[in-house]
Scaffold this active site. Structure first.
Site, PDB file in Angstrom:
ATOM      1  CD  GLU A   1       7.605  -2.808  -8.117  1.00 56.20           C
ATOM      2  OE1 GLU A   1       8.468  -1.842  -7.705  1.00 56.20           O
ATOM      3  OE2 GLU A   1       7.006  -3.292  -7.189  1.00 56.20           O
TER       4      GLU A   1
ATOM      5  N   PRO B   1      11.349 -13.606  -0.826  1.00 56.90           N
ATOM      6  CG  PRO B   1      11.954 -14.912   0.797  1.00 56.90           C
ATOM      7  CD  PRO B   1      12.498 -14.176  -0.266  1.00 56.90           C
ATOM      8  NE  ARG B   2       2.818  -9.343   0.777  1.00 62.38           N
ATOM      9  CZ  ARG B   2       2.773  -8.158   0.500  1.00 62.38           C
ATOM     10  NH1 ARG B   2       3.573  -7.899  -0.844  1.00 62.38           N
ATOM     11  NH2 ARG B   2       2.188  -7.315   0.741  1.00 62.38           N
TER      12      ARG B   2
ATOM     13  CD  GLU C   1      -1.526  -2.341   1.846  1.00 63.01           C
ATOM     14  OE1 GLU C   1      -2.264  -3.221   1.693  1.00 63.01           O
ATOM     15  OE2 GLU C   1      -0.238  -2.420   2.091  1.00 63.01           O
TER      16      GLU C   1
END
Length: 429
Positions: free
Chosen positions: A345, A271-272, A61
Site C-alpha cells: 500500500e 499503531p496497528r 484481510e
C-alpha cells in the site's frame, strides 16, 4: 479422530472464548456486539440470497479482499455478497469500504464447532465461499464440503514457519486442505509448500493486495497533510506492534538531536491496533515529544503548520493518506519476530519503504520490493533512523526510490482477474 479431539477442545474452551470477548471489550467495546452471531444465531439477518461468501478475519484481510469483492459483484449481478469477520476492527473496515453497497451484508463467522458451522451454512446456503489468506478452520472447511459449498482459500499464503508447524499433522493436514475446492496461492513458494503437504488443487494467482487502488481523495488529503509539515522530513511508522514503539521513539529522539538547527524530522506513528492508541500517545508524551493526534486535526481545513514531533495516526481506514503524507515509511511488525505487515500500500502511493529483519508473513513481496529498489531492509531501530536520515538527505536517491515504488506496485497487478478466472468453474460465469 484429530478433528473430534479438536472439536472437543473447542467445546471445553468455549466459555473461555466468551470470557475473552468480555476481557477484550474493556479496550474495544465492539467485542460485546453481535455475540449471538459467534454462536451461529443469524435470525435477525435476511437469509434470502443467493449468496457468495467471503471471509476476511480482520483489517488487513478485509482491505485485501476489496478488489475481489468488487469484481465478484460485477461478475455475478444476480448474487448478494456475505462478508464475515472475526474482529470488530475487521467489521468496521468492511463497513467503511462497502457500507453504501446494498448487495453486501456483514456478520461474524461462528466459532469452529460443527453444529455452529452447520447453523451458519444452513441459514445462508452460500453458492460458494472464499477464505482469505490463512483462515483455515477444520470444522468450517469440512462442513462446507459436506454441505456442498465449494470453498476456496484465496490469496493463500503459508510461511515456512507455518508449513513446519502444519506438516507435523501429516495426513490429517492433507485431508483438511483436501476439503477445499481449490487453493489460490500468492506465490510459487506458497504453492510449493501447500503441495508438500499433499494438496493437489493449487494454483498461483498472485497477491490481491497489489490490486488495491488508493482512493484519490485519500491521497490528496495526504498531500495536504504533507504540506503542513513544511520543510521537515516525515517518516511514517505504520502498523507498529507492542514493543516496537519504545525502540522507535528512542531512536527517533537521537535522530532529532542530531538534526541540530535544521528542520527537525517528524514521525507519523500509526499503531496497528486501535485499542493501543491512547497507550502509544501517552508513551510518546512521556518520552518528551510533543504529540498531535490525527483525530484532533481537521485536514481539510488546515490553516497552521504541523509542528508536533509525533503525529499519532489514531484513525481507521486512512493508511493511504498517511503514506501519501510521508517521505518514507517503515512497516511495523518487522522489528520483532512478528512476521511484518503489508508494504504494498505504501508503494502504491509512491512512498518507498524501510522494513526490519522479520518479514516471514510477507517474504516474497518484501524480497521483490527490495530487488526492485523500492525497499531497504534495516537491522534494528537505530539502523532504521540512520538509513532514513541518509535517504532523506539525498533528494536524487529518494526520487529514485519513489519511482521504483510506483513501478514495483504496478508490475504485480492482475491477481483479481486470475482469481476470478480460477473461481469461475465452481461459481459459474
Amino acid at each position: 479422530m484429530l478433528r473430534f479431539v479438536y472439536s472437543l477442545l473447542w467445546l471445553v474452551a468455549l466459555p473461555a472464548a466468551l470470557l475473552r470477548l468480555v476481557w477484550r471489550a474493556r479496550k474495544e467495546p465492539g467485542y460485546l456486539e453481535h455475540v449471538g452471531e459467534r454462536l451461529g444465531a443469524y435470525g435477525h439477518l435476511p437469509a434470502a440470497g443467493p449468496w457468495l461468501w467471503v471471509h476476511a478475519v480482520s483489517v488487513g484481510e478485509t482491505r485485501a479482499a476489496q478488489p475481489l469483492i468488487e469484481a465478484l459483484l460485477a461478475a455475478y449481478p444476480g448474487h448478494r455478497l456475505l462478508l464475515t469477520h472475526m474482529t470488530p476492527t475487521g467489521r468496521q473496515t468492511g463497513a467503511q469500504l462497502f457500507g453504501k453497497e446494498p448487495r453486501i451484508m456483514q456478520c461474524y463467522l461462528p466459532y469452529d464447532l460443527p453444529w455452529l458451522v452447520s447453523r451458519f451454512l444452513r441459514y445462508f446456503r452460500p453458492a460458494g465461499g472464499m477464505l482469505m489468506e490463512t483462515e483455515v478452520w477444520p470444522n468450517l472447511v469440512h462442513g462446507a464440503r459436506r454441505a456442498g459449498v465449494p470453498l476456496f482459500l484465496v490469496n493463500a499464503r503459508l510461511s515456512p514457519r507455518s508449513f513446519r508447524r502444519t506438516a507435523r499433522f501429516g495426513r490429517a493436514a492433507a485431508a483438511m486442505y483436501g476439503d477445499f475446492a481449490g487453493m489460490l496461492a500468492q506465490t510459487v513458494g506458497d504453492a510449493e509448500r501447500f503441495e508438500a503437504l499433499g494438496v493437489a488443487a493449487v494454483q498461483v494467482t498472485g497477491n490481491l493486495k497489489f490490486d488495491m487502488q488508493p482512493a484519490p481523495a485519500s491521497v490528496e488529503r495526504g498531500k495536504r497533510l504533507r504540506q503542513a509539515f513544511g520543510e521537515r522530513a516525515v517518516l511514517a511508522a505504520a502498523s507498529t506492534r507492542e514493543g516496537e514503539e519504545p525502540l522507535l521513539l528512542d531512536a527517533f529522539s537521537r535522530w532529532q538531536q542530531l538534526s541540530g538547527n535544521t528542520p527537525r524530522p517528524a514521525l507519523l506513528l500509526i499503531p496497528r491496533h486501535p485499542q493501543r492508541f491512547d497507550e502509544v500517545a501517552a508513551m510518546a508524551a512521556r518520552a518528551g515529544f510533543t504529540v498531535q493526534r490525527r483525530s484532533e486535526l481537521d485536514i481539510d481545513q488546515l490553516s497552521a503548520p504541523v509542528t508536533a514531533d509525533v503525529v499519532l495516526g489514531d484513525s481507521m481506514g486512512e493508511m493511504a493518506m498517511y503514506f501519501a503524507a510521508s517521505d518514507l515509511a517503515f512497516i511495523g511488525g518487522s522489528l520483532m519476530p512478528l512476521g511484518g505487515q503489508n508494504l504494498i500500500e505504501s508503494c502504491a502511493v509512491g512512498t518507498p519503504v524501510l522494513i526490519g529483519p522479520h518479514t516471514f508473513n510477507f517474504a516474497q513481496a518484501t524480497e521483490d520490493a527490495i530487488a526492485a529498489g523500492a525497499c531497504l531492509r534495516v537491522a534494528d531501530a537505530e539502523d532504521l533512523v540512520r538509513t532514513a536520515s541518509k535517504v532523506l538527505s539525498n533528494s536524487a536517491s529518494l526520487a529514485d526510490m519513489r519511482a521504483h515504488a510506483h513501478t514495483f506496485a504496478g508490475l504485480h497487478r492482475g491477481a483479481t482477474v486470475r482469481t476470478l478466472a480460477a473461481l469461475a468453474q465452481a461459481l459459474g460465469t
